[in-house]
Design a protein around this motif. Structure first.
Motif, PDB file in Angstrom:
ATOM      1  N   TYR A   3      13.234  38.804  20.449  1.00 14.09           N
ATOM      2  CA  TYR A   3      14.146  39.856  20.891  1.00 14.09           C
ATOM      3  C   TYR A   3      14.443  40.863  19.790  1.00 14.09           C
ATOM      4  O   TYR A   3      14.583  42.049  20.062  1.00 14.09           O
ATOM      5  CB  TYR A   3      15.447  39.251  21.413  1.00 14.09           C
ATOM      6  CG  TYR A   3      15.236  38.579  22.734  1.00 14.09           C
ATOM      7  CD1 TYR A   3      14.981  39.338  23.859  1.00 14.09           C
ATOM      8  CD2 TYR A   3      15.247  37.209  22.853  1.00 14.09           C
ATOM      9  CE1 TYR A   3      14.750  38.735  25.069  1.00 14.09           C
ATOM     10  CE2 TYR A   3      15.026  36.601  24.060  1.00 14.09           C
ATOM     11  CZ  TYR A   3      14.776  37.361  25.163  1.00 14.09           C
ATOM     12  OH  TYR A   3      14.534  36.774  26.357  1.00 14.09           O
ATOM     13  N   THR A  22      11.327  43.251  19.758  1.00 13.94           N
ATOM     14  CA  THR A  22      11.178  44.120  20.932  1.00 13.94           C
ATOM     15  C   THR A  22      12.343  45.095  21.038  1.00 13.94           C
ATOM     16  O   THR A  22      12.148  46.255  21.376  1.00 13.94           O
ATOM     17  CB  THR A  22      11.094  43.300  22.225  1.00 13.94           C
ATOM     18  OG1 THR A  22      11.980  42.219  22.138  1.00 13.94           O
ATOM     19  CG2 THR A  22       9.708  42.781  22.462  1.00 13.94           C
ATOM     20  N   THR A  23      13.560  44.614  20.742  1.00 15.27           N
ATOM     21  CA  THR A  23      14.710  45.506  20.821  1.00 15.27           C
ATOM     22  C   THR A  23      14.574  46.637  19.808  1.00 15.27           C
ATOM     23  O   THR A  23      14.825  47.802  20.132  1.00 15.27           O
ATOM     24  CB  THR A  23      16.010  44.729  20.550  1.00 15.27           C
ATOM     25  OG1 THR A  23      16.018  43.571  21.351  1.00 15.27           O
ATOM     26  CG2 THR A  23      17.211  45.561  20.864  1.00 15.27           C
ATOM     27  N   TRP A  26      12.003  49.106  21.044  1.00 17.97           N
ATOM     28  CA  TRP A  26      12.420  49.936  22.164  1.00 17.97           C
ATOM     29  C   TRP A  26      13.519  50.911  21.745  1.00 17.97           C
ATOM     30  O   TRP A  26      13.490  52.089  22.104  1.00 17.97           O
ATOM     31  CB  TRP A  26      12.912  49.068  23.318  1.00 17.97           C
ATOM     32  CG  TRP A  26      13.316  49.873  24.478  1.00 17.97           C
ATOM     33  CD1 TRP A  26      12.509  50.405  25.422  1.00 17.97           C
ATOM     34  CD2 TRP A  26      14.648  50.281  24.808  1.00 17.97           C
ATOM     35  NE1 TRP A  26      13.246  51.112  26.327  1.00 17.97           N
ATOM     36  CE2 TRP A  26      14.564  51.051  25.974  1.00 17.97           C
ATOM     37  CE3 TRP A  26      15.904  50.064  24.223  1.00 17.97           C
ATOM     38  CZ2 TRP A  26      15.687  51.612  26.562  1.00 17.97           C
ATOM     39  CZ3 TRP A  26      17.010  50.611  24.806  1.00 17.97           C
ATOM     40  CH2 TRP A  26      16.896  51.379  25.971  1.00 17.97           C
TER      41      TRP A  26
END
Lengths: 175, 100, 366
Positions: free
Chosen positions: C146, C149-150, C153
């Motif tokens: 996470y 990916t966070t 993004w």
């Protein structure tokens, strides 16, 4: 007392982040909030003497399912999603119905679901006990689930796989 | 030991939040996430009752629910990807035809 | 839940020791990586700050603190700020379930009129000896995706986004191989507790009636295959070369942390090395006998604890050097090859090994 403190803190976390999931318009924030909510639920499982289920909850939901959600949201680039509020009446009806549902459910649970407290024997739910029960009594459902998962893999591939045969010479996809 | 009732009430609240999400949102993936939330609320009920009645069957049901939720997530997200390719949107209002 | 003051203090001591060790990893590994790469490429490397460039890490840290902290205008500010912390958390907490020394008996003693350790008390050098030990490791490893990916993004940058998407697909694929490889070890041990895994590997066994080997899982004829799968999957999980597709500097500038600067970047940097260290500790525990000293029976005293803890640190240190060694030996793969390897080579290998171990258990060879 310490137990109750943990319960209320993580119950609040679970509810608040669940509300963020349904109220926030950005799906990425929603997905990450859902992960937090699921983590709080895993803490609940630990409080319920089922640490094995808690670990499974995090591995399956946070580790696999929500990563898949996040992956798809990012792949489709859904960050500027604005929901035009068509049918406002139905939306308000939805809020009304669900809150009425919640209130009645909580009321009746509070009134009638009063259960006796401590168990005479400690609740043992470790991997060994669960595994034994599963492979003795539930072996057929277990195999059925494995076939279901295989079917899901094939289904997902069929739905998303873009095969060459389906495109004609002009490159347009035949629907 | 925390009373089982409290876990049931928490589960009821989470389930209702999930219902609310399904009823009011139009973004397909958010609806899907609300469904996952409802499934998890049910899981919590199963485990709470499992401890209350000292029965492992509840936990095994949760195990199966998790496996099925994984299958559901794979197929559901595949459907949304496919829909996005055809409709350029995952708004459930746009999926109003029986054939694509 | 009843609390014993002594228990709380012992736990705090363990946490302090583990945290102190983990925070040392980053500066030491930054130096080892830079000097090691220089050694392998036949160049001097950083040698200006202090003897052998030993203080380079402190100079770097100072630079990180003093640099301007930039948040891109179109970034998602909350998640952009939160992402480094999310990345650091699993790397820092995984080590809690790993045992790092032989348990020893604290004898009863009197200090200042108060009796400490009444009736003797075992000091078990693991922060949390939970019954689902190895599953906690995998649960936390699944959280580490996470952070990346966070970050990818929230930066609102196409290179970052590609890095994040690649990382999520890669880590979800290799986590399967990682988990299934560990299943072999758990089958042989018959327990999910990491302390039990280590105890199972103490002592020796005789191979082919000739060699007396330590009973480490890596030396067992039934588990070396899963060791290979686990190590490769660990490389993919920690995003190290040859699997560093999340950053892939030749293709994606710097991948998920392209937009990060100052301390936020430093946190990612720390998270990478700490994840490596905790992964090395898990590998050492599962396959290299944990704190076990080969051909030596550690006494349950402070000396035995100290020796075994030193041995554990040495094993982790070797594995960390191995990470660096591989980085400068094997070039980055192609992305499709990575996916094919994960699903079509390592996953079947892990399955085969489970069958192998199951066969060994059925034949009562282990």
């Amino acid at each position: 007392m310490f137990e109750y403190l943990i319960f209320f803190f993580f119950a609040a976390v679970a509810v608040i982040f669940a509300l963020v999931v349904i109220l926030h318009r950005n799906p990425v924030v929603g997905a990450l909030s859902l992960v937090v909510s699921f983590f709080a639920l895993a803490v609940m499982y630990v409080l319920l003497d089922a640490p094995f289920m808690a670990a499974l909850q995090i591995i399956v939901y946070s580790g696999a399912i929500m990563v898949l959600f996040l992956f798809v949201i990012m792949l489709l680039n859904l960050q500027h999603e604005k929901e035009p509020s068509t049918r406002p009446v139905q939306q308000w009806l939805g809020y009304l119905t669900s809150s009425a549902f919640a209130i009645s459910l909580v009321y009746y649970l509070g009134k009638y679901a009063v259960m006796s407290g401590a168990l005479p024997v400690p609740f043992i739910a470790d991997a060994r006990a669960i595994g034994r029960r599963m492979f003795e009594a539930y072996i057929f459902p277990f195999e059925a689930v494995s076939i279901l998962l295989l079917a899901a893999i094939v289904g997902a591939l069929m739905l998303t796989g873009r095969s060459e045969q389906r495109e004609n010479t002009s490159g347009e996809v035949i629907r | 030991m925390i009373p089982t009732q409290w876990f049931l009430i928490l589960s009821a609240i989470l389930f209702s939040i999930g219902v609310c999400g399904v009823l009011t949102r139009k973004n397909g993936i958010t609806i899907f996430m609300s469904i996952e939330l409802m499934v998890n609320a049910v899981n919590l009920t199963f485990i709470a009752y499992a401890r209350q009645f000292d029965q492992l069957h509840g936990l095994i049901f949760v195990f199966f629910i998790m496996a099925i939720a994984a299958a559901e997530a794979a197929v559901g997200l595949a459907i949304f990807i496919s829909m996005y390719h055809h409709k350029d949107s995952i708004d459930v209002d746009d999926a109003n035809l029986m054939h694509w | 839940m009843a609390f014993d003051t002594t228990d709380v203090i012992l736990s705090l001591v363990k946490i302090a020791i583990v945290l102190a060790m983990m925070l040392q990893v980053t500066p030491i590994m930054a130096w080892v990586e830079r000097r090691g790469s220089a050694l392998m490429q036949d160049r001097p490397g950083p040698n200006r700050v202090g003897p052998f460039g030993l203080f380079q890490a402190f100079a770097d840290a100072l630079k990180f603190i003093l640099k301007e902290d930039i948040i891109p205008a179109r970034a998602h500010k909350w998640l952009y700020t939160l992402a480094p912390a999310i990345g650091l958390l699993p790397a820092l907490t995984t080590i809690a379930v790993v045992p790092w020394g032989r348990p020893f008996l604290l004898a009863e003693r009197e200090v200042g009129g108060r009796i400490l350790f009444e009736g003797g008390r075992w000091f078990v050098p693991v922060v949390a000896d939970v019954s689902v030990g190895i599953l906690v490791v995998f649960a936390l490893a699944s959280f580490s995706v996470y952070g990346i990916t966070t970050a990818g993004w929230a930066s609102n940058n196409k290179y970052s986004l590609f890095g994040g998407i690649r990382a999520s697909a890669q880590m979800i694929s290799y986590e399967l191989a990682l988990t299934l490889a560990a299943v072999s070890v758990l089958l042989a041990t018959g327990s999910l507790k990491l302390t039990d895994v280590v105890w199972h590997q103490t002592g020796t066994f005789v191979l082919f009636d000739t060699l007396r080997l330590p009973a480490w899982n890596v030396l067992s004829p039934s588990m070396w295959l899963s060791f290979i799968v686990f190590v490769v999957a660990a490389f993919a999980e920690t995003n190290r070369l040859p699997f560093d597709f999340a950053e892939a500097d030749a293709e994606l500038v710097a991948g998920y942390h392209t937009e990060y600067s100052s301390m936020k970047f430093a946190l990612f940097f720390m998270a990478e090395y700490m994840a490596m260290a905790s992964m090395s500790a898990v590998i050492a525990t599962l396959y290299l006998g944990g704190w076990d000293i080969p051909w030596y029976n550690e006494p349950p005293t402070f000396l035995g604890f100290l020796l075994s803890a030193l041995f554990f640190v040495a094993k982790v240190g070797f594995l960390l050097f191995f990470f660096v060694w591989i980085r400068w030996t094997i070039p980055r793969l192609k992305y499709d090859i990575l996916m094919r390897l994960g699903w079509k080579v390592f996953l079947p290998m892990a399955f085969v090994n489970i069958l192998l171990v199951a066969g060994f258990i059925a034949m009562r060879w282990i």
